[in-house]
Design a protein around this motif. Structure first.
Motif, PDB file in Angstrom:
ATOM      1  N   ARG A 116      32.853  35.266  41.721  1.00 54.00           N
ATOM      2  CA  ARG A 116      32.442  36.673  41.592  1.00 54.00           C
ATOM      3  C   ARG A 116      33.612  37.510  41.104  1.00 54.00           C
ATOM      4  O   ARG A 116      34.753  37.301  41.520  1.00 54.00           O
ATOM      5  N   LEU A 117      33.330  38.439  40.225  1.00 56.84           N
ATOM      6  CA  LEU A 117      34.337  39.364  39.698  1.00 56.84           C
ATOM      7  C   LEU A 117      34.065  40.756  40.230  1.00 56.84           C
ATOM      8  O   LEU A 117      32.973  41.298  40.043  1.00 56.84           O
ATOM      9  N   GLU A 118      35.049  41.323  40.914  1.00 57.72           N
ATOM     10  CA  GLU A 118      34.946  42.694  41.440  1.00 57.72           C
ATOM     11  C   GLU A 118      35.987  43.555  40.736  1.00 57.72           C
ATOM     12  O   GLU A 118      37.131  43.124  40.546  1.00 57.72           O
ATOM     13  N   LEU A 119      35.582  44.778  40.370  1.00 54.07           N
ATOM     14  CA  LEU A 119      36.483  45.687  39.669  1.00 54.07           C
ATOM     15  C   LEU A 119      36.846  46.872  40.548  1.00 54.07           C
ATOM     16  O   LEU A 119      35.966  47.551  41.098  1.00 54.07           O
ATOM     17  N   VAL A 120      38.138  47.136  40.671  1.00 56.85           N
ATOM     18  CA  VAL A 120      38.619  48.271  41.456  1.00 56.85           C
ATOM     19  C   VAL A 120      38.337  49.562  40.691  1.00 56.85           C
ATOM     20  O   VAL A 120      38.590  49.661  39.491  1.00 56.85           O
ATOM     21  N   ARG A 121      37.809  50.548  41.399  1.00 57.90           N
ATOM     22  CA  ARG A 121      37.525  51.859  40.792  1.00 57.90           C
ATOM     23  C   ARG A 121      38.817  52.605  40.487  1.00 57.90           C
ATOM     24  O   ARG A 121      39.891  52.257  40.998  1.00 57.90           O
ATOM     25  N   LEU A 122      38.666  53.653  39.692  1.00 62.29           N
ATOM     26  CA  LEU A 122      39.804  54.508  39.350  1.00 62.29           C
ATOM     27  C   LEU A 122      39.627  55.885  39.977  1.00 62.29           C
ATOM     28  O   LEU A 122      38.498  56.378  40.148  1.00 62.29           O
ATOM     29  N   ASN A 123      40.748  56.532  40.281  1.00 53.79           N
ATOM     30  CA  ASN A 123      40.735  57.932  40.684  1.00 53.79           C
ATOM     31  C   ASN A 123      40.502  58.799  39.442  1.00 53.79           C
ATOM     32  O   ASN A 123      40.636  58.332  38.310  1.00 53.79           O
ATOM     33  N   PRO A 124      40.163  60.075  39.637  1.00 56.40           N
ATOM     34  CA  PRO A 124      39.914  60.942  38.473  1.00 56.40           C
ATOM     35  C   PRO A 124      41.053  60.996  37.465  1.00 56.40           C
ATOM     36  O   PRO A 124      40.814  61.189  36.275  1.00 56.40           O
ATOM     37  N   ASN A 125      42.304  60.800  37.911  1.00 56.93           N
ATOM     38  CA  ASN A 125      43.439  60.852  36.984  1.00 56.93           C
ATOM     39  C   ASN A 125      43.756  59.481  36.386  1.00 56.93           C
ATOM     40  O   ASN A 125      44.795  59.293  35.773  1.00 56.93           O
ATOM     41  N   SER A 126      42.867  58.513  36.579  1.00 54.20           N
ATOM     42  CA  SER A 126      42.924  57.152  36.030  1.00 54.20           C
ATOM     43  C   SER A 126      43.854  56.212  36.791  1.00 54.20           C
ATOM     44  O   SER A 126      44.042  55.067  36.375  1.00 54.20           O
ATOM     45  N   THR A 127      44.445  56.647  37.899  1.00 53.63           N
ATOM     46  CA  THR A 127      45.212  55.726  38.738  1.00 53.63           C
ATOM     47  C   THR A 127      44.236  54.880  39.559  1.00 53.63           C
ATOM     48  O   THR A 127      43.065  55.236  39.732  1.00 53.63           O
ATOM     49  N   LEU A 128      44.729  53.741  40.064  1.00 55.69           N
ATOM     50  CA  LEU A 128      43.862  52.855  40.827  1.00 55.69           C
ATOM     51  C   LEU A 128      43.519  53.450  42.188  1.00 55.69           C
ATOM     52  O   LEU A 128      44.378  54.036  42.860  1.00 55.69           O
ATOM     53  N   ASP A 129      42.280  53.264  42.611  1.00 59.20           N
ATOM     54  CA  ASP A 129      41.832  53.663  43.938  1.00 59.20           C
ATOM     55  C   ASP A 129      42.189  52.527  44.902  1.00 59.20           C
ATOM     56  O   ASP A 129      41.418  51.571  45.070  1.00 59.20           O
ATOM     57  N   LEU A 130      43.352  52.618  45.510  1.00 61.26           N
ATOM     58  CA  LEU A 130      43.827  51.531  46.358  1.00 61.26           C
ATOM     59  C   LEU A 130      42.979  51.368  47.619  1.00 61.26           C
ATOM     60  O   LEU A 130      42.921  50.269  48.191  1.00 61.26           O
ATOM     61  N   SER A 131      42.319  52.419  48.049  1.00 62.57           N
ATOM     62  CA  SER A 131      41.423  52.278  49.203  1.00 62.57           C
ATOM     63  C   SER A 131      40.234  51.388  48.832  1.00 62.57           C
ATOM     64  O   SER A 131      39.737  50.622  49.672  1.00 62.57           O
ATOM     65  N   HIS A 132      39.794  51.465  47.586  1.00 61.71           N
ATOM     66  CA  HIS A 132      38.705  50.587  47.145  1.00 61.71           C
ATOM     67  C   HIS A 132      39.193  49.148  47.049  1.00 61.71           C
ATOM     68  O   HIS A 132      38.459  48.215  47.409  1.00 61.71           O
ATOM     69  N   LEU A 133      40.431  48.942  46.586  1.00 57.47           N
ATOM     70  CA  LEU A 133      40.990  47.593  46.567  1.00 57.47           C
ATOM     71  C   LEU A 133      41.026  47.011  47.974  1.00 57.47           C
ATOM     72  O   LEU A 133      40.638  45.853  48.196  1.00 57.47           O
ATOM     73  N   GLU A 134      41.488  47.809  48.936  1.00 56.17           N
ATOM     74  CA  GLU A 134      41.556  47.311  50.308  1.00 56.17           C
ATOM     75  C   GLU A 134      40.162  47.002  50.839  1.00 56.17           C
ATOM     76  O   GLU A 134      39.967  46.005  51.551  1.00 56.17           O
ATOM     77  N   GLU A 135      39.195  47.816  50.475  1.00 50.78           N
ATOM     78  CA  GLU A 135      37.813  47.582  50.899  1.00 50.78           C
ATOM     79  C   GLU A 135      37.309  46.239  50.370  1.00 50.78           C
ATOM     80  O   GLU A 135      36.659  45.474  51.093  1.00 50.78           O
ATOM     81  N   ILE A 136      37.610  45.943  49.109  1.00 51.23           N
ATOM     82  CA  ILE A 136      37.193  44.664  48.521  1.00 51.23           C
ATOM     83  C   ILE A 136      37.887  43.508  49.230  1.00 51.23           C
ATOM     84  O   ILE A 136      37.258  42.489  49.561  1.00 51.23           O
ATOM     85  N   LEU A 137      39.190  43.651  49.480  1.00 52.11           N
ATOM     86  CA  LEU A 137      39.936  42.596  50.154  1.00 52.11           C
ATOM     87  C   LEU A 137      39.412  42.346  51.566  1.00 52.11           C
ATOM     88  O   LEU A 137      39.325  41.193  52.016  1.00 52.11           O
ATOM     89  N   GLU A 138      39.019  43.396  52.262  1.00 52.55           N
ATOM     90  CA  GLU A 138      38.544  43.266  53.640  1.00 52.55           C
ATOM     91  C   GLU A 138      37.217  42.530  53.724  1.00 52.55           C
ATOM     92  O   GLU A 138      36.885  41.951  54.775  1.00 52.55           O
ATOM     93  N   ARG A 139      36.447  42.527  52.635  1.00 51.87           N
ATOM     94  CA  ARG A 139      35.168  41.802  52.646  1.00 51.87           C
ATOM     95  C   ARG A 139      35.379  40.301  52.695  1.00 51.87           C
ATOM     96  O   ARG A 139      34.491  39.546  53.064  1.00 51.87           O
ATOM     97  N   GLY A 140      36.565  39.851  52.271  1.00 55.96           N
ATOM     98  CA  GLY A 140      36.887  38.431  52.323  1.00 55.96           C
ATOM     99  C   GLY A 140      36.548  37.699  51.036  1.00 55.96           C
ATOM    100  O   GLY A 140      35.811  38.197  50.180  1.00 55.96           O
ATOM    101  N   GLY A 141      37.116  36.506  50.922  1.00 58.24           N
ATOM    102  CA  GLY A 141      36.808  35.649  49.794  1.00 58.24           C
ATOM    103  C   GLY A 141      37.626  35.876  48.550  1.00 58.24           C
ATOM    104  O   GLY A 141      37.442  35.181  47.539  1.00 58.24           O
ATOM    105  N   VAL A 142      38.554  36.843  48.576  1.00 58.61           N
ATOM    106  CA  VAL A 142      39.351  37.144  47.387  1.00 58.61           C
ATOM    107  C   VAL A 142      40.474  36.117  47.257  1.00 58.61           C
ATOM    108  O   VAL A 142      41.300  35.966  48.144  1.00 58.61           O
ATOM    109  N   LYS A 143      40.498  35.429  46.119  1.00 59.93           N
ATOM    110  CA  LYS A 143      41.523  34.430  45.856  1.00 59.93           C
ATOM    111  C   LYS A 143      42.595  34.933  44.896  1.00 59.93           C
ATOM    112  O   LYS A 143      43.726  34.437  44.920  1.00 59.93           O
ATOM    113  N   LEU A 144      42.246  35.889  44.038  1.00 60.76           N
ATOM    114  CA  LEU A 144      43.187  36.335  43.012  1.00 60.76           C
ATOM    115  C   LEU A 144      42.953  37.809  42.688  1.00 60.76           C
ATOM    116  O   LEU A 144      41.803  38.234  42.517  1.00 60.76           O
ATOM    117  N   VAL A 145      44.045  38.565  42.610  1.00 62.85           N
ATOM    118  CA  VAL A 145      44.010  39.958  42.158  1.00 62.85           C
ATOM    119  C   VAL A 145      44.730  40.016  40.816  1.00 62.85           C
ATOM    120  O   VAL A 145      45.892  39.610  40.710  1.00 62.85           O
TER     121      VAL A 145
END
Length: 409
Positions: A132-161
């Motif tokens: 499965r491929l998951e994409l991290v969202r962006l903030n309005p200024n185009s920086t990465l939404d790190l809270s969304h990254l953490e949310e994806i990681l917390e779901r489990g199963g992530v092998k590679l970022v």
């Protein structure tokens, strides 16, 4: 200091202003000399033939690997694999590591800001292998939404970022230290796309703590068709193979093959030895720049800050990215006049603007920059115009660009 004279194409075209280094950079004479010298002085097969000329070629190839290992802060040269560029490097990770180490349902995380080279291989692998491929969202200024990254990681199963160091559209400088810390906390590996950072700032992959790092030679003053992939020693035993052929094998029977260890197992066939030597020369040239790679970074940031400050004053312009500050490398500036907020009087298609600038001897890039999810889906644009900078650009070049845009009619 002025370095334009060291770049033959620019020295012989004094009226040309080259702002397309984000696509490919110009080459200093030292790099061209290194490639020609290899063919003139020691062109021969590497690693196999035993006569003196071949030994010289083998030593030159090994020396290039050592120089590039030093350039990215690597002690173990076996972790430096020669490639044709970042695209090949990422594909090697996808098809020589992920295909061998990931199972259906496992997750690869990328982001909405990536170059297609850091998206398409994972889409192919998802279809082929069921990951499965998951994409991290962006903030309005185009920086990465790190809270969304953490949310994806917390779901489990992530092998590679998989993440870009610097965006090729917005120049966003991602917080790799935080991303690596988050990924490692959840047991995920990290692939860093260094196409837009290598040659623009100091790189130390050991300090960054990434598992994989890919760069392109042609964006850092080296030849086209050259690059390296760094593989952490911790990943050596996990690497499969992608290409089969000569030099990457220990033994072949009619039934099967046994492969060499790193890095040769990933370097099937005849390598671009002259290109590798010239790429090492490019790394050496950048290290000799006043202030080293930090001096390069400061010079490029000065140009980007100045360009942004001047461009933002032009009516109806839309600038992409976070702009000057710690969230951006400012190695490039992307903008458009073809957006919903532009007045009809000021609106101009990016392709037309790039053609007009080209007619004035100013080379910029227009389009989606191989980043359609970012330009199209995030920004809602059909394209943009990009000016990207390197050591041979000056503030006067920026003035000429901005004046040409402001007076485009």
């Amino acid at each position: 200091m002025e370095f334009r004279s060291q770049f033959p194409l620019l020295a012989t075209n004094p009226g040309l202003i080259y702002f397309d280094s984000g696509a490919t950079s110009q080459k200093p004479q030292a790099v061209l000399d290194a490639e020609v010298a290899h063919y003139v002085e020691c062109n021969a097969p590497t690693g196999r033939s035993l006569y003196p000329l071949a030994r010289n070629a083998t030593e030159a190839f090994a020396g290039a690997r050592e120089s590039l290992a030093r350039f990215i802060g690597v002690a173990d040269v076996d972790g430096v694999v020669f490639t044709s560029g970042t695209t090949m490097g990422i594909n090697l990770v996808a098809f020589a590591w992920a295909r061998a180490n990931m199972s259906p349902g496992d997750v690869v995380v990328s982001t909405m800001a990536e170059h297609h080279a850091n998206l398409v291989p994972w889409q192919i692998l998802a279809e082929e292998k069921g990951i499965r491929l998951e994409l991290v969202r962006l903030n309005p200024n185009s920086t990465l939404d790190l809270s969304h990254l953490e949310e994806i990681l917390e779901r489990g199963g992530v092998k590679l970022v998989c993440v870009g160091h610097v965006s090729n559209v917005t120049a966003t400088l991602n917080p790799i230290d935080r991303i690596v810390e988050m990924a490692k906390r959840f047991g995920a590996k990290v692939l860093l796309d260094g196409a837009q950072s290598a040659g623009h700032m100091p790189i130390d992959v050991t300090k960054l703590g990434v598992d994989f790092f890919a760069l392109s030679g042609h964006k850092m003053l080296g030849p086209m068709g050259t690059g390296i992939l760094y593989v952490s020693p911790d990943r050596f035993d996990e690497m499969g193979v992608m290409f089969g052929g000569g030099d990457m094998i220990n033994r072949v029977t009619p039934e099967r093959a046994w492969f060499k260890p790193m890095p040769t197992r990933l370097e099937a066939g005849t390598q671009n030895v002259a290109g590798a030597v010239a790429l090492a020369a490019a790394a050496n040239w950048l290290e000799s720049f006043p202030g080293g790679l930090r001096g390069v970074e400061e010079h490029v940031r000065m140009l980007g800050d100045y360009a942004w400050d001047r461009l933002v004053r032009i009516p109806s312009i839309k600038l992409l990215g976070p702009g000057p500050g710690s969230d951006s490398a400012m190695s490039l500036v992307s903008f458009t006049f073809d957006h919903k907020g532009a007045s009809n009087r000021h609106r101009v298609r990016d392709m037309d603007l790039a053609v007009r600038l080209g007619e004035r001897g100013i080379c910029v890039r227009s389009g989606v920059f191989c980043a359609q999810p970012l330009v199209d889906h995030f920004y809602g644009l059909e394209g943009a115009t990009r000016a990207s900078f390197h050591v041979y650009n000056t503030l006067d070049d920026v003035d000429r660009l901005v004046d040409a845009i402001a007076n485009r009619r």
